[in-house]
Design a protein around this motif. Structure first.
Motif, PDB file in Angstrom:
ATOM      1  N   ALA A  96       9.138  12.110  -0.879  1.00  0.00           N
ATOM      2  CA  ALA A  96       9.573  13.493  -1.088  1.00  0.00           C
ATOM      3  C   ALA A  96       8.863  14.394  -0.090  1.00  0.00           C
ATOM      4  O   ALA A  96       7.849  14.024   0.505  1.00  0.00           O
ATOM      5  CB  ALA A  96       9.249  13.940  -2.511  1.00  0.00           C
ATOM      6  N   SER A  97       9.370  15.580   0.062  1.00  0.00           N
ATOM      7  CA  SER A  97       8.734  16.575   0.916  1.00  0.00           C
ATOM      8  C   SER A  97       7.452  17.058   0.232  1.00  0.00           C
ATOM      9  O   SER A  97       7.450  17.292  -0.983  1.00  0.00           O
ATOM     10  CB  SER A  97       9.696  17.745   1.121  1.00  0.00           C
ATOM     11  N   CYS A  98       6.377  17.189   1.000  1.00  0.00           N
ATOM     12  CA  CYS A  98       5.105  17.588   0.409  1.00  0.00           C
ATOM     13  C   CYS A  98       4.178  18.171   1.472  1.00  0.00           C
ATOM     14  O   CYS A  98       4.468  18.112   2.662  1.00  0.00           O
ATOM     15  CB  CYS A  98       4.432  16.406  -0.272  1.00  0.00           C
ATOM     16  N   ARG A  99       3.053  18.698   1.028  1.00  0.00           N
ATOM     17  CA  ARG A  99       2.022  19.213   1.932  1.00  0.00           C
ATOM     18  C   ARG A  99       0.784  18.316   1.926  1.00  0.00           C
ATOM     19  O   ARG A  99       0.162  18.087   2.934  1.00  0.00           O
ATOM     20  CB  ARG A  99       1.654  20.640   1.504  1.00  0.00           C
ATOM     21  N   TYR A 100       0.428  17.818   0.745  1.00  0.00           N
ATOM     22  CA  TYR A 100      -0.791  17.021   0.576  1.00  0.00           C
ATOM     23  C   TYR A 100      -0.434  15.601   0.151  1.00  0.00           C
ATOM     24  O   TYR A 100       0.325  15.413  -0.804  1.00  0.00           O
ATOM     25  CB  TYR A 100      -1.697  17.631  -0.503  1.00  0.00           C
ATOM     26  N   CYS A 101      -0.991  14.616   0.835  1.00  0.00           N
ATOM     27  CA  CYS A 101      -0.807  13.204   0.493  1.00  0.00           C
ATOM     28  C   CYS A 101      -2.178  12.564   0.291  1.00  0.00           C
ATOM     29  O   CYS A 101      -3.067  12.713   1.132  1.00  0.00           O
ATOM     30  CB  CYS A 101      -0.093  12.451   1.614  1.00  0.00           C
ATOM     31  N   TYR A 102      -2.330  11.857  -0.810  1.00  0.00           N
ATOM     32  CA  TYR A 102      -3.587  11.167  -1.111  1.00  0.00           C
ATOM     33  C   TYR A 102      -3.304   9.693  -1.365  1.00  0.00           C
ATOM     34  O   TYR A 102      -2.286   9.349  -1.964  1.00  0.00           O
ATOM     35  CB  TYR A 102      -4.246  11.760  -2.362  1.00  0.00           C
ATOM     36  N   GLY A 103      -4.229   8.871  -0.940  1.00  0.00           N
ATOM     37  CA  GLY A 103      -4.125   7.442  -1.185  1.00  0.00           C
ATOM     38  C   GLY A 103      -5.368   6.917  -1.870  1.00  0.00           C
ATOM     39  O   GLY A 103      -6.473   7.415  -1.647  1.00  0.00           O
ATOM     40  N   MET A 104      -5.180   5.922  -2.705  1.00  0.00           N
ATOM     41  CA  MET A 104      -6.290   5.239  -3.368  1.00  0.00           C
ATOM     42  C   MET A 104      -6.286   3.798  -2.876  1.00  0.00           C
ATOM     43  O   MET A 104      -5.234   3.165  -2.821  1.00  0.00           O
ATOM     44  CB  MET A 104      -6.095   5.287  -4.888  1.00  0.00           C
ATOM     45  N   PHE A 105      -7.457   3.317  -2.507  1.00  0.00           N
ATOM     46  CA  PHE A 105      -7.607   1.998  -1.890  1.00  0.00           C
ATOM     47  C   PHE A 105      -8.556   1.133  -2.693  1.00  0.00           C
ATOM     48  O   PHE A 105      -9.475   1.635  -3.336  1.00  0.00           O
ATOM     49  CB  PHE A 105      -8.177   2.164  -0.469  1.00  0.00           C
ATOM     50  N   THR A 106      -8.340  -0.186  -2.626  1.00  0.00           N
ATOM     51  CA  THR A 106      -9.289  -1.098  -3.274  1.00  0.00           C
ATOM     52  C   THR A 106     -10.592  -1.087  -2.499  1.00  0.00           C
ATOM     53  O   THR A 106     -10.606  -1.006  -1.264  1.00  0.00           O
ATOM     54  CB  THR A 106      -8.746  -2.542  -3.324  1.00  0.00           C
ATOM     55  N   LEU A 107     -11.692  -1.146  -3.242  1.00  0.00           N
ATOM     56  CA  LEU A 107     -13.009  -1.209  -2.604  1.00  0.00           C
ATOM     57  C   LEU A 107     -13.512  -2.640  -2.523  1.00  0.00           C
ATOM     58  O   LEU A 107     -14.173  -3.016  -1.578  1.00  0.00           O
ATOM     59  CB  LEU A 107     -14.020  -0.362  -3.391  1.00  0.00           C
ATOM     60  N   ARG A 108     -13.181  -3.400  -3.573  1.00  0.00           N
ATOM     61  CA  ARG A 108     -13.642  -4.781  -3.653  1.00  0.00           C
ATOM     62  C   ARG A 108     -12.766  -5.524  -4.647  1.00  0.00           C
ATOM     63  O   ARG A 108     -12.008  -4.923  -5.383  1.00  0.00           O
ATOM     64  CB  ARG A 108     -15.094  -4.834  -4.106  1.00  0.00           C
ATOM     65  N   ARG A 109     -12.871  -6.821  -4.647  1.00  0.00           N
ATOM     66  CA  ARG A 109     -12.164  -7.627  -5.637  1.00  0.00           C
ATOM     67  C   ARG A 109     -13.003  -7.684  -6.899  1.00  0.00           C
ATOM     68  O   ARG A 109     -14.189  -7.991  -6.839  1.00  0.00           O
ATOM     69  CB  ARG A 109     -11.928  -9.028  -5.104  1.00  0.00           C
ATOM     70  N   THR A 110     -12.357  -7.375  -8.037  1.00  0.00           N
ATOM     71  CA  THR A 110     -13.129  -7.373  -9.281  1.00  0.00           C
ATOM     72  C   THR A 110     -12.586  -8.336 -10.320  1.00  0.00           C
ATOM     73  O   THR A 110     -13.142  -8.435 -11.397  1.00  0.00           O
ATOM     74  CB  THR A 110     -13.154  -5.962  -9.896  1.00  0.00           C
ATOM     75  N   GLY A 111     -11.491  -9.005 -10.041  1.00  0.00           N
ATOM     76  CA  GLY A 111     -10.953  -9.926 -11.034  1.00  0.00           C
ATOM     77  C   GLY A 111      -9.841 -10.774 -10.469  1.00  0.00           C
ATOM     78  O   GLY A 111      -9.367 -10.560  -9.356  1.00  0.00           O
ATOM     79  N   ALA A 112      -9.423 -11.732 -11.266  1.00  0.00           N
ATOM     80  CA  ALA A 112      -8.402 -12.682 -10.827  1.00  0.00           C
ATOM     81  C   ALA A 112      -7.084 -11.988 -10.495  1.00  0.00           C
ATOM     82  O   ALA A 112      -6.381 -12.392  -9.581  1.00  0.00           O
ATOM     83  CB  ALA A 112      -8.179 -13.735 -11.907  1.00  0.00           C
ATOM     84  N   GLY A 113      -6.745 -10.911 -11.230  1.00  0.00           N
ATOM     85  CA  GLY A 113      -5.506 -10.198 -10.983  1.00  0.00           C
ATOM     86  C   GLY A 113      -5.469  -9.523  -9.632  1.00  0.00           C
ATOM     87  O   GLY A 113      -4.409  -9.199  -9.118  1.00  0.00           O
ATOM     88  N   GLU A 114      -6.625  -9.265  -9.065  1.00  0.00           N
ATOM     89  CA  GLU A 114      -6.694  -8.599  -7.770  1.00  0.00           C
ATOM     90  C   GLU A 114      -6.960  -9.574  -6.634  1.00  0.00           C
ATOM     91  O   GLU A 114      -7.180  -9.167  -5.501  1.00  0.00           O
ATOM     92  CB  GLU A 114      -7.808  -7.549  -7.793  1.00  0.00           C
ATOM     93  N   SER A 152      -0.331   9.780  -4.160  1.00  0.00           N
ATOM     94  CA  SER A 152       0.115  11.025  -4.786  1.00  0.00           C
ATOM     95  C   SER A 152       0.533  12.004  -3.711  1.00  0.00           C
ATOM     96  O   SER A 152      -0.052  12.030  -2.628  1.00  0.00           O
ATOM     97  CB  SER A 152      -1.014  11.680  -5.591  1.00  0.00           C
ATOM     98  N   GLN A 153       1.530  12.815  -4.035  1.00  0.00           N
ATOM     99  CA  GLN A 153       1.966  13.894  -3.154  1.00  0.00           C
ATOM    100  C   GLN A 153       1.972  15.200  -3.938  1.00  0.00           C
ATOM    101  O   GLN A 153       2.408  15.237  -5.095  1.00  0.00           O
ATOM    102  CB  GLN A 153       3.379  13.648  -2.620  1.00  0.00           C
ATOM    103  N   PHE A 154       1.493  16.269  -3.288  1.00  0.00           N
ATOM    104  CA  PHE A 154       1.485  17.604  -3.871  1.00  0.00           C
ATOM    105  C   PHE A 154       2.124  18.573  -2.886  1.00  0.00           C
ATOM    106  O   PHE A 154       2.006  18.413  -1.673  1.00  0.00           O
ATOM    107  CB  PHE A 154       0.052  18.061  -4.160  1.00  0.00           C
ATOM    108  N   SER A 155       2.757  19.609  -3.408  1.00  0.00           N
ATOM    109  CA  SER A 155       3.433  20.600  -2.576  1.00  0.00           C
ATOM    110  C   SER A 155       2.445  21.588  -1.963  1.00  0.00           C
ATOM    111  O   SER A 155       1.263  21.596  -2.302  1.00  0.00           O
ATOM    112  CB  SER A 155       4.428  21.391  -3.433  1.00  0.00           C
ATOM    113  N   SER A 156       2.969  22.460  -1.124  1.00  0.00           N
ATOM    114  CA  SER A 156       2.222  23.623  -0.647  1.00  0.00           C
ATOM    115  C   SER A 156       2.093  24.600  -1.805  1.00  0.00           C
ATOM    116  O   SER A 156       2.830  24.516  -2.787  1.00  0.00           O
ATOM    117  CB  SER A 156       2.978  24.318   0.485  1.00  0.00           C
ATOM    118  N   ALA A 157       1.210  25.574  -1.654  1.00  0.00           N
ATOM    119  CA  ALA A 157       1.045  26.604  -2.676  1.00  0.00           C
ATOM    120  C   ALA A 157       2.258  27.521  -2.708  1.00  0.00           C
ATOM    121  O   ALA A 157       2.836  27.835  -1.670  1.00  0.00           O
ATOM    122  CB  ALA A 157      -0.202  27.424  -2.396  1.00  0.00           C
ATOM    123  N   ARG A 158       2.605  27.911  -3.891  1.00  0.00           N
ATOM    124  CA  ARG A 158       3.620  28.945  -4.082  1.00  0.00           C
ATOM    125  C   ARG A 158       2.901  30.140  -4.692  1.00  0.00           C
ATOM    126  O   ARG A 158       2.223  29.998  -5.714  1.00  0.00           O
ATOM    127  CB  ARG A 158       4.721  28.449  -5.018  1.00  0.00           C
TER     128      ARG A 158
END
Length: 143
Positions: free
Chosen positions: A22-40, A52-58
């Protein structure tokens, strides 16, 4: 967690969000730091797992700055425990919005419950042709 470029966010959301980028102003990403379990086990450290994406201020009539939380998605097949809360907290700390609005598809698995848990208040249903959603607002006074 950190800001990411729009192309990186777009590629992730086009793959992992039901409505895509979508159109946005702010984009954030979350990344793995380490492996903590079998699922990862298949995820290398540094793998992008949520966006996550957030718009500009209105500017509102009262002078406040309102933002929209446009998108959130995690890697398909993975659930990032506390991911949405961490994204919200990071955005609030960095941008200091007066309020944030967002919408939830009534057909989504949680039906907006996650927003309520994060301190958003429902403002009712929004209906447009071929589209119905629930509107939520988060403000400093109720967050």
């Amino acid at each position: 967690m950190c800001r990411i470029t729009k192309p990186v966010a777009a590629q992730f959301l086009d793959t992992h969000h039901r409505y895509g980028n979508a159109s946005c102003r702010y984009c954030y990403g979350m990344f793995t730091l380490r492996r903590t379990g079998a699922g990862e086990a298949a995820l290398e450290p540094g793998t992008l797992v949520a966006v996550s994406q957030f718009s500009s201020a209105r500017r509102m009539r009262d002078g406040s700055r309102s933002f929209e939380w446009v998108r959130y998605a995690s890697l398909t097949g993975f659930r990032v425990q506390g991911g949405m809360g961490k994204m919200l907290e990071h955005f609030v700390e960095e941008v200091n919005p007066d309020d944030i609005m967002t919408y939830s598809d009534p057909g989504s698995p949680d039906c907006g419950d996650v927003y309520r848990k994060l301190g958003f208040k429902s403002e009712g249903t929004v209906s447009k042709p071929n589209f119905v959603c629930e509107k939520f607002r988060y403000s400093k006074s109720n967050g």
